[in-house]
Design an enzyme around this catalytic site. Sequence first.
Site, PDB file in Angstrom:
ATOM      1  N   LYS A  53      -7.824  -9.029  -6.841  1.00  0.00           N
ATOM      2  CA  LYS A  53      -9.251  -9.021  -7.229  1.00  0.00           C
ATOM      3  C   LYS A  53      -9.392  -8.644  -8.703  1.00  0.00           C
ATOM      4  O   LYS A  53     -10.145  -9.287  -9.453  1.00  0.00           O
ATOM      5  CB  LYS A  53     -10.034  -8.051  -6.334  1.00  0.00           C
ATOM      6  CG  LYS A  53     -10.213  -8.572  -4.926  1.00  0.00           C
ATOM      7  CD  LYS A  53     -10.696  -7.526  -3.937  1.00  0.00           C
ATOM      8  CE  LYS A  53     -10.635  -8.100  -2.518  1.00  0.00           C
ATOM      9  NZ  LYS A  53     -10.963  -7.134  -1.469  1.00  0.00           N
ATOM     10  N   GLN A  97     -11.864  -0.803  -0.671  1.00  0.00           N
ATOM     11  CA  GLN A  97     -10.964  -1.674   0.094  1.00  0.00           C
ATOM     12  C   GLN A  97     -10.771  -1.145   1.519  1.00  0.00           C
ATOM     13  O   GLN A  97     -10.513   0.038   1.727  1.00  0.00           O
ATOM     14  CB  GLN A  97      -9.607  -1.776  -0.630  1.00  0.00           C
ATOM     15  CG  GLN A  97      -8.640  -2.749  -0.003  1.00  0.00           C
ATOM     16  CD  GLN A  97      -9.157  -4.198  -0.007  1.00  0.00           C
ATOM     17  OE1 GLN A  97      -9.649  -4.691  -1.003  1.00  0.00           O
ATOM     18  NE2 GLN A  97      -9.048  -4.866   1.129  1.00  0.00           N
ATOM     19  N   ASP A 120     -19.630  -6.714  -1.265  1.00  0.00           N
ATOM     20  CA  ASP A 120     -19.004  -7.116   0.000  1.00  0.00           C
ATOM     21  C   ASP A 120     -20.061  -7.552   1.018  1.00  0.00           C
ATOM     22  O   ASP A 120     -19.724  -8.199   2.013  1.00  0.00           O
ATOM     23  CB  ASP A 120     -18.218  -5.933   0.600  1.00  0.00           C
ATOM     24  CG  ASP A 120     -16.729  -5.992   0.268  1.00  0.00           C
ATOM     25  OD1 ASP A 120     -16.227  -7.085  -0.057  1.00  0.00           O
ATOM     26  OD2 ASP A 120     -16.068  -4.936   0.366  1.00  0.00           O
TER      27      ASP A 120
END
Length: 291
Positions: A53, A97, A120
């Site tokens: 990422k 994460q 997200d």
Amino acid sequence: MSAEIIDGKKVAEDVLEECRQEVKELKEGGVVPGLAVVLVGEDPASQVYVNSKVKKCGELGIYSEKIVLSKEASQEEVLDVVERLNGDSKIHGILVQSPPPPQIDEEAIVRAIDPRKDVDGFHPENVAKLALEDGSGFVPCTPAGCLRLLQASGVETKGKEAVVVGRSMIVGKPMALLLVGRGVDATVTVAHSRTSDLAEVCRRADVLVAAVGIPELIKRDFVKEGAAVIDVGINRVDDPSAKRGYRLCGDVAYDEVSEVAGSITPVPGGVGPMTIAMLMKNTIKAARQIG
Ligand code: NAD
């Protein structure tokens, strides 16, 4: 019949090209999009995801910060980091994460993220916005990527039967909401671990999305002839002939299903590359909205 392969790498590259253009425009307006990625612990797969990422941000000219906390980090320490990032004007997108170590309450962390920076799309406010079809929210990256793949491949969804296998908040449920949404207009069934006769349910599908986490669960006889099959699963299966001792496979038995499906995503090279591309899109959207 042999299915058309839906090339996720190619479609992801198109999305990333759009992102490059959008980053350029934002920068001309004085805004540099910024993403912060928080990793708690040393899970090897999470390290790979986080690094990719950050790398992708670099390639697109997006500012990024990687914050690594030890695997013993407390809930308060993680919340402190999120609080700091919420108030940091260089940062437009924050993600922690998954999965964090067991002492961390992941849901509470997600709720602490400023919903305007929740790229997200897991914060309850963004879940609600998806259900409300309020375009200002963030759609979780993987289902957003699946929809983009269907659209890029010219798969008709309007009035068609779609079956989503899996009901997670990360993939299955948001995927179902997207498919039933205005403009997509599919008739959606969500199957899950308690569904009786999964094969029979799947056979109704003109569009079949598998997000289960069981290698090759979806067999040839689950698939209607000509259906579009999107395989979200990423599973490691032992393979002594492979260099690393394992290979990746999806939730769909690719070879046999390819013989009946109209189109199909491979694993790897299907949904995977789309997830990160849609994360970049969401970060740019956040930068545009926050400024
Ligand atoms: P999850 O474990 O949270 O959810 C799995 C779902 O599958 C559950 O809702 C469960 O009800 C259903 N299920 C389990 N057994 C079943 C069965 N026998 N029949 C029907 N349904 C059953 O998983 P998730 O986070 O939604 O991820 C699913 C898969 O997608 C995993 O392989 C994961 O690695 C992969 N994934 C890939 C990406 C990507 O970028 N490509 C992103 C997220 C997840």
